[in-house]
Motif scaffolding. Structure first.
Motif, mmCIF file in Angstrom:
data_model
loop_
_atom_site.group_PDB
_atom_site.id
_atom_site.type_symbol
_atom_site.label_atom_id
_atom_site.label_comp_id
_atom_site.label_asym_id
_atom_site.label_seq_id
_atom_site.Cartn_x
_atom_site.Cartn_y
_atom_site.Cartn_z
ATOM 1 N N ILE A 27 8.722 -14.018 0.595
ATOM 2 C CA ILE A 27 8.937 -14.134 2.074
ATOM 3 C C ILE A 27 7.639 -13.800 2.807
ATOM 4 N N GLY A 28 7.269 -14.912 3.201
ATOM 5 C CA GLY A 28 5.739 -14.695 4.048
ATOM 6 C C GLY A 28 5.826 -13.946 5.259
ATOM 7 N N TRP A 29 6.733 -13.750 5.854
ATOM 8 C CA TRP A 29 6.759 -13.091 7.284
ATOM 9 C C TRP A 29 7.145 -11.745 7.361
ATOM 10 N N ILE A 30 7.772 -11.251 6.163
ATOM 11 C CA ILE A 30 7.901 -9.856 5.931
ATOM 12 C C ILE A 30 6.973 -9.109 5.131
ATOM 13 N N ASN A 84 9.798 -7.181 1.242
ATOM 14 C CA ASN A 84 10.313 -8.145 0.084
ATOM 15 C C ASN A 84 10.770 -7.207 -1.111
ATOM 16 N N LEU A 85 10.334 -6.334 -1.421
ATOM 17 C CA LEU A 85 10.769 -5.505 -2.608
ATOM 18 C C LEU A 85 12.331 -4.793 -1.983
ATOM 19 N N ARG A 86 12.378 -4.384 -1.076
ATOM 20 C CA ARG A 86 13.484 -3.633 -0.735
ATOM 21 C C ARG A 86 14.594 -4.818 -0.412
ATOM 22 N N ILE A 109 0.160 -2.105 -6.019
ATOM 23 C CA ILE A 109 0.323 -3.043 -4.649
ATOM 24 C C ILE A 109 0.410 -1.814 -3.477
ATOM 25 N N TRP A 110 0.261 -0.783 -3.663
ATOM 26 C CA TRP A 110 0.706 0.262 -2.729
ATOM 27 C C TRP A 110 -0.011 0.197 -1.496
ATOM 28 N N ASP A 111 -1.508 -0.075 -1.539
ATOM 29 C CA ASP A 111 -2.542 -0.276 -0.643
ATOM 30 C C ASP A 111 -2.041 -1.414 0.269
ATOM 31 N N ILE A 112 -1.491 -2.467 -0.197
ATOM 32 C CA ILE A 112 -1.182 -3.504 0.792
ATOM 33 C C ILE A 112 0.327 -3.537 1.142
ATOM 34 N N ARG A 113 1.148 -2.343 0.794
ATOM 35 C CA ARG A 113 2.497 -2.612 1.049
ATOM 36 C C ARG A 113 2.858 -3.006 2.515
ATOM 37 N N ASN A 114 1.822 -2.668 3.458
ATOM 38 C CA ASN A 114 2.520 -3.156 4.939
ATOM 39 C C ASN A 114 1.881 -4.282 5.348
ATOM 40 N N LYS A 115 1.247 -5.050 4.482
ATOM 41 C CA LYS A 115 0.759 -6.429 4.855
ATOM 42 C C LYS A 115 1.883 -7.444 4.671
ATOM 43 N N HIS A 116 1.839 -8.424 5.568
ATOM 44 C CA HIS A 116 2.623 -9.749 5.466
ATOM 45 C C HIS A 116 2.443 -10.351 4.198
ATOM 46 N N ALA A 117 3.608 -10.626 3.539
ATOM 47 C CA ALA A 117 3.160 -11.126 2.241
ATOM 48 C C ALA A 117 2.556 -12.484 2.219
ATOM 49 N N ALA A 118 2.345 -13.153 3.435
ATOM 50 C CA ALA A 118 1.809 -14.453 3.453
ATOM 51 C C ALA A 118 0.216 -14.036 3.552
#
Ligand SMILES: Nc1ncnc2c1ncn2[C@@H]1O[C@H](COP(=O)(O)OP(=O)(O)O)[C@@H](O)[C@H]1O
Ligand SMILES: [Mg+2]
Lengths: 279, 240
Positions: free
Chosen positions: A86-89, A94-96, A122-131
């Motif tokens: 889901i791109g906007w979260i 997404n994992l949660r 993917i820890w370093d990108i955890r707070n990026k929007h998935a899009a």
């Protein structure tokens, strides 16, 4: 343990994608290999209750995929080939969300998601929007979901397609560490070879062979593959080259003639069986 | 029932995504407002109470129907439904997650309507509570219809046209912007297959601007149950 009994799928347009397969998969990691259109996705979708078989059935740890659907779904994870996050979260969210869908409590979901993100890189990108992340990173989110789930059975349809070599290693080591049984499809023969305990070779909706890599490679033991520009006796056309198999000690003479010598891989088993994987 | 999933999903699908999709929020809020404005001009303000009674129902209806687009997007573009199937998430959990998510999109519109209603002295505490109840029911029935529609097509592109069309049929033709007493009885009952119609009739009764017709409450509740059951039954879950 996964047991299929003459499972078949004919799509509405008449395509016979899976023509009746029976097998038992009981090893830790099984790879399903076969070229595009062989029926891998169709098979995985049926086993993981996403697609109804036309006939036949299968069971997962004793639960029938048709009669006992809910029991299968509760204990199984299946990551589709073409899934998108889901791109906007965020990656983390997404994992949660997925772990909540699996019924895990909030705190537990958070901890598991964090652990999986570290493990899979993917820890370093955890707070990026998935899009806003790359295709390979998106794939990793879903592998992360699968390993964080703690499910008994995990299906992964091409989990490493599009990943760089380093990421593939990360994904594979995570897969090896997963709690449950893993069944995956892949294009990369060397991957299937070095990391799976069992291999299911499929072609045109049928099983070609099944067994450990060692068993499957047995017929070509102590041999090498010779790729030549010209036709020889017993050679098989592959693309615009001719492939033949010779004993290792005979290889020398072919090198002198300018042929290319390669070690045997699972590709060669397909070629020997008349399936041209590269076409 | 997996409440954790239902509410996390609703939250991610609404509040978290509004920032990325605020134009949709503005358009769902403004569309009924525009009609309100037209009715106000054309009737010299006389029919404004009708448009206020129906507008809130029209808003709810369009938000519910547009769920079909969202679900189709999740199914075809994200392929997310396949992922969800193999988690033991039930159709009901999925539907409820969607409905609560949809609710947030209608929220600003609800506030504007309710404030206008209060300002025009159209609402008392009892009719206010009943209005919320009717909104809830309409959201369930229209989302259920949306659920069903989302399984009818093969791509999400096809769904957009279908939802726009249905949204027009369901929000403008029923007595959402005019008195239901203007409609001949047979036509009123015919239009009642859209949940918007009985809901709008009830609202007009609650506002005291047309005679109350309680039979419409029975129609609304019965058809909501039917749509809900059909929605759950007909949505494509496992592929065939
Ligand atoms: N929904 C569908 N309708 C009709 N044919 C399909 C559908 N999905 C896949 N196929 C066909 O079924 C065959 C097997 O496809 P698939 O299982 O996706 O293969 P693989 O995953 O091994 O590449 C292909 O010939 C493909 O074109
Ligand atoms: Mg495939």
């Amino acid at each position: 343990m996964i047991e299929a009994k003459n499972i078949k799928k004919t799509y509405k347009d008449g395509t016979q994608a899976v023509k009746g397969m029976s097998f038992v998969l009981d090893k830790k990691v099984t790879s399903i290999i076969g070229h595009n259109g062989a029926g891998k996705t169709t098979l995985i979708r049926m086993l993981s209750t996403q697609l109804l078989p036309t006939s036949g059935t299968a069971s997962i740890n004793g639960h029938d995929i048709i009669k006992d659907v809910m029991a299968v779904r509760k204990t199984t994870v299946s990551i589709p080939q073409e899934i998108n996050p889901i791109g906007w979260i965020t990656v983390f969210d997404n994992l949660r969300l997925y772990l909540h869908a699996r019924g895990l409590p909030i705190k537990e979901s958070k901890l598991r998601a964090e652990k999986a993100m570290k493990e899979i890189g993917i820890w370093d990108i955890r707070n990026k929007h998935a899009a806003d992340i790359s295709g390979g990173q998106k794939r990793k989110i879903f592998v992360g979901m699968a390993i964080a789930s703690g499910a008994d059975t995990i299906f992964l349809d091409e989990p490493t397609t599009g990943l760089d070599p380093f990421s593939r290693i990360q994904v594979w080591s995570a897969i090896r560490k997963a709690k449950g049984q893993v069944v995956l499809t892949t294009h990369y023969m060397e991957e299937a070879q070095s990391l799976s305990d069992d291999v299911l070779m499929v072609d045109k909706g049928k099983i070609l062979s099944k067994g450990s890599v060692r068993q499957l490679l047995k017929p070509l033991e102590k041999m090498v593959r010779v790729e030549s520009m010209k036709k020889r006796s017993n050679s098989i056309p592959v693309g615009n080259t001719w492939v033949s198999y010779v004993k290792r000690e005979e290889a020398e003479s072919f090198v002198m003639e300018g042929d290319i010598i390669k070690p045997i891989t699972l590709d060669d088993i397909f070629i020997k069986k008349g399936v041209n994987l590269e076409s | 029932m997996n409440l954790r999933y239902i509410f996390t999903n609703a939250y991610y699908r609404s509040l978290k995504s509004i920032r990325d999709n605020y134009l949709f929020l503005i358009s769902t809020t403004l569309t009924p407002m525009t009609l309100l404005f037209v009715v106000w001009i054309l009737s010299n303000g006389k029919d404004l109470p009708f448009a206020l009674a129906g507008g809130i129902i029209a808003l709810t209806t369009s938000v519910g129907i547009f769920e079909a687009g969202n679900i189709a997007f999740f199914r075809f573009d994200l392929r997310y439904v396949d992922l969800l199937i193999t988690t033991a998430t039930t159709k009901m959990d999925f539907l409820l997650g969607e409905i609560f998510g949809a609710l947030a999109w209608a929220f600003p519109g609800f506030i504007i309507y309710l404030l206008l209603d209060l300002y025009m002295h159209l609402l008392n505490p009892i009719s206010f509570v009943l209005t919320l109840f009717i909104i809830g029911i309409v959201l369930i029935s229209t989302s259920s219809i949306a659920f069903w529609i989302s399984g009818l097509t093969k791509t999400s592109r096809n769904v957009w046209g279908l939802t726009s069309l249905l949204s027009i049929f369901m929000t403008i033709i029923p007595p959402t912007f005019y008195s239901y007493t203007l409609l001949p009885k047979p036509i009123l009952y015919l239009l009642s297959i859209f949940p918007t119609t009985p809901a709008a009739v009830l609202e007009q009764g609650l506002f005291g601007i047309a005679p109350m017709d309680w039979s419409m409450l029975a129609i609304l509740i019965i058809e909501t149950i039917v749509y809900l059951v059909l929605g759950i039954y007909l949505i494509k879950w496992r592929d065939e």
